[in-house]
Enzyme design. Structure first.
Site, PDB file in Angstrom:
ATOM      1  N   ASP A 208       7.530  27.222  50.671  1.00 32.43           N
ATOM      2  CA  ASP A 208       7.765  26.693  49.293  1.00 32.43           C
ATOM      3  C   ASP A 208       8.120  25.365  48.832  1.00 32.43           C
ATOM      4  O   ASP A 208       8.386  24.879  47.855  1.00 32.43           O
ATOM      5  CB  ASP A 208       8.739  27.626  48.745  1.00 32.43           C
ATOM      6  N   GLU A 209       7.479  24.360  50.040  1.00 32.60           N
ATOM      7  CA  GLU A 209       8.207  23.136  49.742  1.00 32.60           C
ATOM      8  C   GLU A 209       7.302  22.068  50.596  1.00 32.60           C
ATOM      9  O   GLU A 209       6.698  22.387  51.655  1.00 32.60           O
ATOM     10  CB  GLU A 209       9.513  23.281  50.462  1.00 32.60           C
TER      11      GLU A 209
ATOM     12  N   ASP B 115       9.407  21.727  45.351  1.00 35.24           N
ATOM     13  CA  ASP B 115       9.879  23.094  45.784  1.00 35.24           C
ATOM     14  C   ASP B 115       9.975  24.173  44.834  1.00 35.24           C
ATOM     15  O   ASP B 115      10.491  23.915  43.634  1.00 35.24           O
ATOM     16  CB  ASP B 115      11.524  22.642  46.359  1.00 35.24           C
TER      17      ASP B 115
END
Ligand SMILES: Nc1ccn([C@H]2C[C@H](O)[C@@H](COP(=O)(O)OP(=O)(O)OP(=O)(O)O)O2)c(=O)n1
Ligand SMILES: [Mg+2]
Ligand SMILES: [Mg+2]
Length: 819
Positions: free
Chosen positions: A356-357, A257
DNA sequence: ATCCTCCCCTAC
DNA sequence: TAAGGTAGGGGAGGAT
């Protein structure tokens, strides 16, 4: 442009002069009145001040309880609506304007911003009873004026329910109110300057909204990431051999992340801000009043109490030297792309979580610490931003490890250390445990992870529901059986906008519904999918809420409603979706001015290869001969962009020849049955709430989403085709529910959803319970009355399961009943 | 039991 | 001033 700016500047100067210099008093309209202006208003606070001074009133810059007689505001903070002291007189600035225009101080009643409708009733026992609400709809309407009388400002929505009782009653109860006047003055104040930012503003609202919405951005990015993975991984599977993994290795999951993602991107390009408290938001100069959302706070900002999702104003109060930077969606997208490229370089099992992860299955691929170190280096190299990685024997522990690793770190969390670390976390930090769950647990005296673990599984399930309870039971033990997998095919495609949604008339609202339908259609086409169910979601301003929300152009306190319908054939066509959505929208019967959000979603999706075929293959039916001769011509609206050639409009249920059905192959029969069952359910549902599709609609639909369930149909709809062709439109209720005189009044007993919405939830529950008890489904009535006109039509079950019902009958009926 | 619709909740 | 979307899991309650 320049001229405009000069004009504004001049105006400002004039106001300042009026403010600073002496203002000549020209009347005594506001003798004894002292106002305090809260938040943004139109006219501005300075203008209002001048008005007061000119007309004998006083103006305070601070809210001194002793001197201030009127608080002026166009919006109210949500908290105030909920908890505001009853003594506060909060008035819309229009009161001042109108009073001046009238040359006298007008009564404030109709300008009050909110109605503490039920405060005074708090202590009463059976609320429904005391209001006389308990019995039939007719009686509930009769008490509406009584309800109104208890309402401080008289709410238009309640009054609407009262409408049937006669406007005169309303007038008597409120001599100073003119029917719907309050409603109107509530929903109209949007001024032209603001309107251009809303749905009223013109053609590109939707596009503009999307290009500025971070939530839209992260949602659509998520789908994009999944798509990227699907492709990248599929390609990889087909062109190279699977990753070599050490046999028998223990499972290792990574959760990767980005650190304060949006802010990281900003800081990367603004190194001088590295240690400043930075947030990403729209309100670059947001004051302590601002309700602009903070999407992301840098770690320096977090250290000072700022967090993602916080309002700008709240943050500014904590950190006056906050640095606000704008959104840079293109950059986020680029970084995200780089990130995902790293993911697929390290593993062939990747599950996207967000922009983002992601989770990666790293089992047997090497030393976790080394892998992580390398991966983080690559991410930084390629994106200029830092990521943290959590690792563990399952997805849950990996995820918890990430939060321990942040920022810019790595952490492996083993089972051995799991409960220790978990117990150090507040419940809220556990995956799947949100605001509501925390509250439910707290109410049961459970406030920590350790306490949670002390509970029997059954207790958690009783508190939270079987699934969530069981999940939490495992979570607090560090257990998780999930695997890293890409999600299957999408189950829904939807869009929703609840910001800047303001209408002055039905046409505008309907146009907006159309536009969103187009948007959904576009996305469906892009995904090469068609949907068989369309759902419309409407947010309506809560009856107690002021016209304008506390958040600028926000939706404020609302009730939500959703209605769905079947698309036959399944479709992605803009016109077909729009028609369906509009029908649902009109069925709700809301005043357009009260609408604060609109959403449209497609579900029961199926893929279309060429974008040319509906899910229900006409060939499958066509081949069965007889039916086709009896079909209606394909409906124009149902066909969609795929052209009439490939589509089929099913005949009315009553037109089916049971004997023909019986001869269909089992699979086809099943398919048909599902379709007809669905139609039946929809008819009942629609009839139950008294929704009328196309004609005048004397009555109204049902409860808001936030209310308890309401009762269903008072009628059993019989699909016996008595009225011939108008039941082609399967979305509309059957003819016998409409305008018929079989029930005296001509209206059914659907209860106005707005009326129910106006009630506090506890009261609403009682009302609904009572309605249910005292007017039990009158299914018998309609059943006995109008059905079976022509010697009795077969039931759906009878048609599709002749063996179960009455096998012999199917054979006896050798023709379609009508049409 | 199983399906359906409408709703709630969660996560980013 | 401000851009409060979106998808999936799951449950309640009714119909079958
Ligand atoms: N309420 C929220 C939460 C998140 N985001 C956006 C901005 C975040 O930068 C991004 C990623 O969300 P994360 O939960 O991963 O949070 P961050 O990356 O900002 O911080 P962390 O370091 O805790 O992951 O999503 C948002 O717009 N609004
Ligand atoms: Mg992050
Ligand atoms: Mg994230």
């Amino acid at each position: 442009m320049e001229r405009k700016r000069r004009k504004l500047a001049a105006q400002y100067d004039a106001e300042r002069a009026a403010n600073g210099g002496g203002v000549a008093q020209v009347s005594s309209i506001f003798d004894g009145v002292t106002i305090y202006v809260n938040g943004y208003t139109t006219p501005s606070a300075m203008t209002l001040r001048r008005y007061m001074l000119q007309h004998g009133g006083r103006y305070e810059f601070q809210l001194h309880r002793s001197s201030v007689t009127h608080i002026i505001a166009t919006t109210l903070p949500d908290a105030k609506i909920k908890f505001g002291p009853a003594s506060d007189v909060i008035v819309h600035p229009q009161w001042i304007v109108d009073s001046i225009a009238a040359g006298k101080q007008l009564a404030v009643e109709r300008y009050l911003l909110f109605a503490n409708a039920y405060k005074s009733m708090a202590g009463q026992q059976s609320l429904a009873e005391s209001l006389g609400l308990a019995t039939a709809a007719g009686e509930s309407l009769a008490i509406a004026p009584e309800l109104d009388r208890r309402t401080t400002a008289g709410d238009a929505l309640t009054r609407r329910a009262a409408g049937a009782a006669g406007a005169a009653d309303v007038e008597q109860a409120h001599p100073d109110l003119d029917g719907l006047g309050m409603r109107r003055s509530k929903d109209e104040p949007i001024d032209p300057g603001l309107a251009r930012l809303t749905t009223l503003g013109g053609g590109d609202f939707v596009q503009k909204f999307y290009s500025n919405s971070r939530l839209h951005f992260i949602s659509t990015s998520r789908m994009a990431s999944q798509e990227f993975l699907r492709k990248a991984l599929a390609e990889r599977y087909s062109t190279s051999q699977p990753l070599a993994r050490e046999a028998g290795a223990r499972q290792v999951i990574f959760h990767v992340d980005m650190d304060c993602f949006f802010a990281s991107v900003a800081l990367r390009d603004r190194p001088h801000l590295a240690n400043a408290p930075v947030v990403v938001a729209h309100a670059l100069n947001g004051s302590v009043e601002s309700k602009s959302d903070i999407a992301c706070a840098s770690y320096a900002a977090r250290a000072r109490g700022i967090s993602n999702g916080m309002f700008m104003g709240a943050a500014r109060r904590k950190v006056p030297d906050l640095v606000v930077v704008p959104y840079e969606f293109d950059k986020y997208a680029a970084v995200s792309k780089a990130l995902y490229r790293v993911f697929v370089a390290f593993s062939d099992k990747v599950q996207a979580v967000s922009v983002d992860e992601a989770y990666l299955d790293m089992t047997g691929l090497g030393q976790p610490a080394e892998l992580a170190s390398e991966m983080r280096a690559q991410i930084h190299e390629l994106s200029g931003c830092t990521a943290s990685i959590g690792a563990g024997p399952n997805m849950l522990l990996a995820r918890i490890a990430t939060s321990l690793a942040k920022p810019d770190g790595f952490r492996f969390l083993s089972h051995e250390h799991a409960t220790f670390e978990i117990d150090a976390l507040p419940l809220r930090k556990l995956p799947g445990v949100g605001y509501k769950t925390v509250r439910k647990l707290a109410k049961a005296g459970i406030t920590s992870c350790a306490e949670c673990r002390a509970q029997p599984r059954a207790r958690l399930q009783a508190l939270l529901g079987g699934s969530v309870g069981a999940k939490l039971y495992d979570t607090v033990r560090g257990l998780d059986s999930g695997t890293v997998t890409l999600p299957g095919p999408r189950k829904s495609i939807g869009t929703e906008i609840s910001w800047g949604v303001r209408f002055t008339d039905a046409t505008g609202a309907e146009q907006f519904v159309r536009e969103l339908a187009g948007e959904v259609g576009r996305r469906a086409v892009e995904a090469a999918m068609v949907g068989a169910t369309l759902t419309l979601k409407i947010k309506q301003r809560h009856p107690d809420a002021p016209a304008e929300a506390s958040k600028f152009l926000g939706h404020g306190k609302v009730n939500s409603f959703s209605r769905s319908t079947t698309l036959a054939p399944p479709s992605s066509d803009a016109v077909a979706l729009a028609d369906a959505a509009l029908t649902l929208y009109r069925g709700l019967g809301f005043e357009a001015t009260t609408v604060r959000g609109v959403g449209i979603a497609l579900t029961r999706l199926s893929e279309v290869e060429s974008e040319r075929r509906p899910a229900l293959q006409p060939a499958a039916i066509d081949s069965q001969t007889t039916l086709s001769a009896e079909w209606h011509p394909p409906a124009v609206t149902g066909v969609g962009g795929r052209g009439a050639e490939g589509t089929v409009e099913l005949p009315t249920f009553s037109q089916l020849d049971p004997s023909v059905i019986a001869e269909l192959p089992a699979e086809t029969r099943r398919e048909l049955e599902i379709v007809y069952r669905r139609r039946l359910a929809e008819r009942k549902r629609d009839a139950g709430r008294g929704t009328l599709t196309q004609m005048a609609r004397p009555t109204l639909p049902s409860r808001p989403a936030s209310a308890a369930k309401t009762k269903p149909a008072p009628m059993v709809i019989v699909l016996d085709g008595a009225s011939g062709s108008d039941d082609d439109d399967f979305v509309s209720p059957p003819p016998q529910t409409r305008g018929s005189s079989d029930e005296g009044s001509g209206r059914d007993d659907g209860v106005d959803p707005e009326f129910l919405a106006a009630l506090p939830s506890q009261l609403r529950r009682e009302v609904e319970a009572d309605l249910k008890r005292t007017s039990p489904r009158k299914s018998g009535r309609c059943d006995g009355g109008r059905k079976r006109q022509r010697g009795g039509a077969p039931s759906l079950s009878q048609i599709f399961h002749p063996s179960q019902a009455e096998g012999g009958r199917a054979a006896r009926r050798r023709h379609l009943l009508s049409g």
